[in-house]
Scaffold this motif. Structure first.
Motif, PDB file in Angstrom:
ATOM      1  N   ALA A   3     -23.408   2.313 -29.539  1.00  0.00           N
ATOM      2  CA  ALA A   3     -22.003   2.560 -29.863  1.00  0.00           C
ATOM      3  C   ALA A   3     -21.689   4.040 -29.686  1.00  0.00           C
ATOM      4  O   ALA A   3     -22.456   4.901 -30.117  1.00  0.00           O
ATOM      5  CB  ALA A   3     -21.691   2.108 -31.279  1.00  0.00           C
ATOM      6  N   LYS A   4     -20.577   4.341 -29.043  1.00  0.00           N
ATOM      7  CA  LYS A   4     -20.134   5.721 -28.847  1.00  0.00           C
ATOM      8  C   LYS A   4     -19.146   6.140 -29.922  1.00  0.00           C
ATOM      9  O   LYS A   4     -19.134   7.289 -30.349  1.00  0.00           O
ATOM     10  CB  LYS A   4     -19.479   5.877 -27.479  1.00  0.00           C
ATOM     11  CG  LYS A   4     -20.399   5.643 -26.310  1.00  0.00           C
ATOM     12  CD  LYS A   4     -19.625   5.733 -25.011  1.00  0.00           C
ATOM     13  CE  LYS A   4     -20.500   5.377 -23.826  1.00  0.00           C
ATOM     14  NZ  LYS A   4     -19.740   5.314 -22.577  1.00  0.00           N
ATOM     15  N   TYR A   5     -18.289   5.193 -30.318  1.00  0.00           N
ATOM     16  CA  TYR A   5     -17.228   5.502 -31.272  1.00  0.00           C
ATOM     17  C   TYR A   5     -17.040   4.347 -32.235  1.00  0.00           C
ATOM     18  O   TYR A   5     -17.312   3.189 -31.898  1.00  0.00           O
ATOM     19  CB  TYR A   5     -15.885   5.739 -30.551  1.00  0.00           C
ATOM     20  CG  TYR A   5     -15.955   6.763 -29.452  1.00  0.00           C
ATOM     21  CD1 TYR A   5     -16.017   8.119 -29.746  1.00  0.00           C
ATOM     22  CD2 TYR A   5     -15.969   6.381 -28.116  1.00  0.00           C
ATOM     23  CE1 TYR A   5     -16.092   9.066 -28.737  1.00  0.00           C
ATOM     24  CE2 TYR A   5     -16.042   7.314 -27.094  1.00  0.00           C
ATOM     25  CZ  TYR A   5     -16.100   8.665 -27.413  1.00  0.00           C
ATOM     26  OH  TYR A   5     -16.176   9.587 -26.410  1.00  0.00           O
ATOM     27  N   LYS A  25       2.231   9.550 -43.651  1.00  0.00           N
ATOM     28  CA  LYS A  25       2.887   8.247 -43.760  1.00  0.00           C
ATOM     29  C   LYS A  25       2.991   7.603 -42.375  1.00  0.00           C
ATOM     30  O   LYS A  25       3.248   8.279 -41.384  1.00  0.00           O
ATOM     31  CB  LYS A  25       4.275   8.422 -44.362  1.00  0.00           C
ATOM     32  CG  LYS A  25       4.978   7.126 -44.665  1.00  0.00           C
ATOM     33  CD  LYS A  25       6.249   7.354 -45.440  1.00  0.00           C
ATOM     34  CE  LYS A  25       6.813   6.020 -45.888  1.00  0.00           C
ATOM     35  NZ  LYS A  25       7.854   6.189 -46.892  1.00  0.00           N
ATOM     36  N   GLY A  26       2.748   6.293 -42.317  1.00  0.00           N
ATOM     37  CA  GLY A  26       2.876   5.567 -41.060  1.00  0.00           C
ATOM     38  C   GLY A  26       1.578   4.936 -40.607  1.00  0.00           C
ATOM     39  O   GLY A  26       0.590   4.906 -41.328  1.00  0.00           O
ATOM     40  N   VAL A  27       1.597   4.435 -39.375  1.00  0.00           N
ATOM     41  CA  VAL A  27       0.451   3.753 -38.758  1.00  0.00           C
ATOM     42  C   VAL A  27      -0.235   4.723 -37.806  1.00  0.00           C
ATOM     43  O   VAL A  27       0.425   5.392 -37.012  1.00  0.00           O
ATOM     44  CB  VAL A  27       0.915   2.495 -37.994  1.00  0.00           C
ATOM     45  CG1 VAL A  27      -0.235   1.857 -37.243  1.00  0.00           C
ATOM     46  CG2 VAL A  27       1.551   1.503 -38.952  1.00  0.00           C
ATOM     47  N   HIS A  28      -1.578   4.803 -37.907  1.00  0.00           N
ATOM     48  CA  HIS A  28      -2.358   5.728 -37.090  1.00  0.00           C
ATOM     49  C   HIS A  28      -3.685   5.078 -36.705  1.00  0.00           C
ATOM     50  O   HIS A  28      -4.258   4.328 -37.483  1.00  0.00           O
ATOM     51  CB  HIS A  28      -2.620   7.025 -37.848  1.00  0.00           C
ATOM     52  CG  HIS A  28      -1.374   7.656 -38.360  1.00  0.00           C
ATOM     53  ND1 HIS A  28      -0.600   8.501 -37.599  1.00  0.00           N
ATOM     54  CD2 HIS A  28      -0.730   7.527 -39.547  1.00  0.00           C
ATOM     55  CE1 HIS A  28       0.453   8.878 -38.298  1.00  0.00           C
ATOM     56  NE2 HIS A  28       0.399   8.302 -39.479  1.00  0.00           N
ATOM     57  N   THR A  29      -4.170   5.406 -35.523  1.00  0.00           N
ATOM     58  CA  THR A  29      -5.481   4.964 -35.075  1.00  0.00           C
ATOM     59  C   THR A  29      -6.370   6.187 -34.949  1.00  0.00           C
ATOM     60  O   THR A  29      -6.008   7.154 -34.279  1.00  0.00           O
ATOM     61  CB  THR A  29      -5.380   4.238 -33.718  1.00  0.00           C
ATOM     62  OG1 THR A  29      -4.589   3.067 -33.896  1.00  0.00           O
ATOM     63  CG2 THR A  29      -6.756   3.852 -33.196  1.00  0.00           C
ATOM     64  N   PHE A  30      -7.533   6.152 -35.613  1.00  0.00           N
ATOM     65  CA  PHE A  30      -8.460   7.274 -35.598  1.00  0.00           C
ATOM     66  C   PHE A  30      -9.749   6.872 -34.889  1.00  0.00           C
ATOM     67  O   PHE A  30     -10.273   5.776 -35.107  1.00  0.00           O
ATOM     68  CB  PHE A  30      -8.790   7.746 -37.010  1.00  0.00           C
ATOM     69  CG  PHE A  30      -7.613   8.320 -37.757  1.00  0.00           C
ATOM     70  CD1 PHE A  30      -6.564   8.956 -37.108  1.00  0.00           C
ATOM     71  CD2 PHE A  30      -7.557   8.229 -39.137  1.00  0.00           C
ATOM     72  CE1 PHE A  30      -5.493   9.484 -37.808  1.00  0.00           C
ATOM     73  CE2 PHE A  30      -6.493   8.756 -39.844  1.00  0.00           C
ATOM     74  CZ  PHE A  30      -5.456   9.385 -39.176  1.00  0.00           C
ATOM     75  N   VAL A  31     -10.271   7.775 -34.085  1.00  0.00           N
ATOM     76  CA  VAL A  31     -11.497   7.571 -33.332  1.00  0.00           C
ATOM     77  C   VAL A  31     -12.560   8.510 -33.908  1.00  0.00           C
ATOM     78  O   VAL A  31     -12.351   9.721 -33.978  1.00  0.00           O
ATOM     79  CB  VAL A  31     -11.285   7.873 -31.832  1.00  0.00           C
ATOM     80  CG1 VAL A  31     -12.586   7.720 -31.066  1.00  0.00           C
ATOM     81  CG2 VAL A  31     -10.202   6.973 -31.258  1.00  0.00           C
ATOM     82  N   PHE A  32     -13.694   7.945 -34.329  1.00  0.00           N
ATOM     83  CA  PHE A  32     -14.790   8.715 -34.911  1.00  0.00           C
ATOM     84  C   PHE A  32     -15.983   8.656 -33.953  1.00  0.00           C
ATOM     85  O   PHE A  32     -16.416   7.581 -33.555  1.00  0.00           O
ATOM     86  CB  PHE A  32     -15.171   8.143 -36.277  1.00  0.00           C
ATOM     87  CG  PHE A  32     -14.040   8.170 -37.273  1.00  0.00           C
ATOM     88  CD1 PHE A  32     -13.810   9.294 -38.055  1.00  0.00           C
ATOM     89  CD2 PHE A  32     -13.201   7.073 -37.424  1.00  0.00           C
ATOM     90  CE1 PHE A  32     -12.774   9.316 -38.975  1.00  0.00           C
ATOM     91  CE2 PHE A  32     -12.157   7.086 -38.334  1.00  0.00           C
ATOM     92  CZ  PHE A  32     -11.934   8.210 -39.120  1.00  0.00           C
ATOM     93  N   ASP A  33     -16.519   9.821 -33.620  1.00  0.00           N
ATOM     94  CA  ASP A  33     -17.609   9.953 -32.664  1.00  0.00           C
ATOM     95  C   ASP A  33     -18.950   9.663 -33.339  1.00  0.00           C
ATOM     96  O   ASP A  33     -19.300  10.286 -34.331  1.00  0.00           O
ATOM     97  CB  ASP A  33     -17.595  11.371 -32.106  1.00  0.00           C
ATOM     98  CG  ASP A  33     -18.569  11.589 -30.964  1.00  0.00           C
ATOM     99  OD1 ASP A  33     -19.381  10.688 -30.675  1.00  0.00           O
ATOM    100  OD2 ASP A  33     -18.512  12.668 -30.362  1.00  0.00           O
ATOM    101  N   LEU A  34     -19.704   8.714 -32.799  1.00  0.00           N
ATOM    102  CA  LEU A  34     -21.005   8.330 -33.354  1.00  0.00           C
ATOM    103  C   LEU A  34     -22.188   8.976 -32.625  1.00  0.00           C
ATOM    104  O   LEU A  34     -23.340   8.663 -32.916  1.00  0.00           O
ATOM    105  CB  LEU A  34     -21.174   6.809 -33.295  1.00  0.00           C
ATOM    106  CG  LEU A  34     -20.241   5.996 -34.177  1.00  0.00           C
ATOM    107  CD1 LEU A  34     -20.373   4.512 -33.855  1.00  0.00           C
ATOM    108  CD2 LEU A  34     -20.520   6.254 -35.645  1.00  0.00           C
TER     109      LEU A  34
END
Length: 189
Positions: free
Chosen positions: A103-105, A142-151
């Protein structure tokens, strides 16, 4: 014809507003880790975590139908009141032995219905020694957000992940019980 065009324009604008994603998430195959459709495997850290630091203000981790970015359920993470002098933080975690090799993220969709800005971090713990590392930190307004975490920092540990924690450590003053939602947790390989 004007009504059809207006309807299509509204749909496209809505989709664009929701799709606040990092372009990196398109680099590989995506696998759903937890969509909260098959039950709740997450726990909130409460008073018993005092031995690891200050009291946590997390008070619940429950499946909810109030918001979802995929399917019809998400995880609602609730927090208690936090005054200006408090050093409390909220932690929600998933325990289980998982092989995340390759897995990368790890990507998560969040919804914040509150007028607070939270500071979101993901912590991974792995191996029999419970070695941990902290991933990126993001402000969650506030609101909808997509977060990318580096593995990628410790690829050798990904074959034996024991805990994934979502951590809120903000300086916000919470004058009432508050909550945030997470959904569509996926791995990018």
């Amino acid at each position: 014809m004007k009504k059809i065009f207006t309807g299509i324009a509204i749909l496209l604008i809505s989709a664009a507003a929701f799709a606040q994603t990092d372009p990196r998430i398109n680099e590989g195959a995506s696998f759903l880790f937890d969509g909260f459709e098959k039950g709740n495997y997450w726990i909130w850290a409460g008073f018993d975590w005092d031995q690891y630091g200050s009291v946590k203000n997390s008070t619940g981790a429950n499946i909810s139908k109030d918001w979802a970015s995929e399917g019809s359920h998400s995880l609602e993470m609730t927090m208690d009141v936090m005054d200006a002098k408090s050093t409390k933080s909220g932690i929600w975690f998933y325990d289980g032995t998982n092989d995340l090799s390759g897995a990368k993220y790890i990507v998560m969709d969040f919804y914040n219905p509150e007028n607070y800005v939270y500071n979101i971090n993901v912590v991974i713990q792995a191996t029999d020694s419970w070695n941990w590392w902290s991933l990126e930190k993001y402000d969650l307004p506030k609101g909808v957000h997509t977060f990318v975490f580096d593995l990628s920092k410790y690829p050798e540990r990904l074959s034996d992940v024991r805990r994934i924690s979502i951590y809120n450590n903000s300086s916000a003053i919470l004058m009432k019980e508050s909550h945030i939602y997470v959904d569509n947790i996926r791995l990018i390989k």
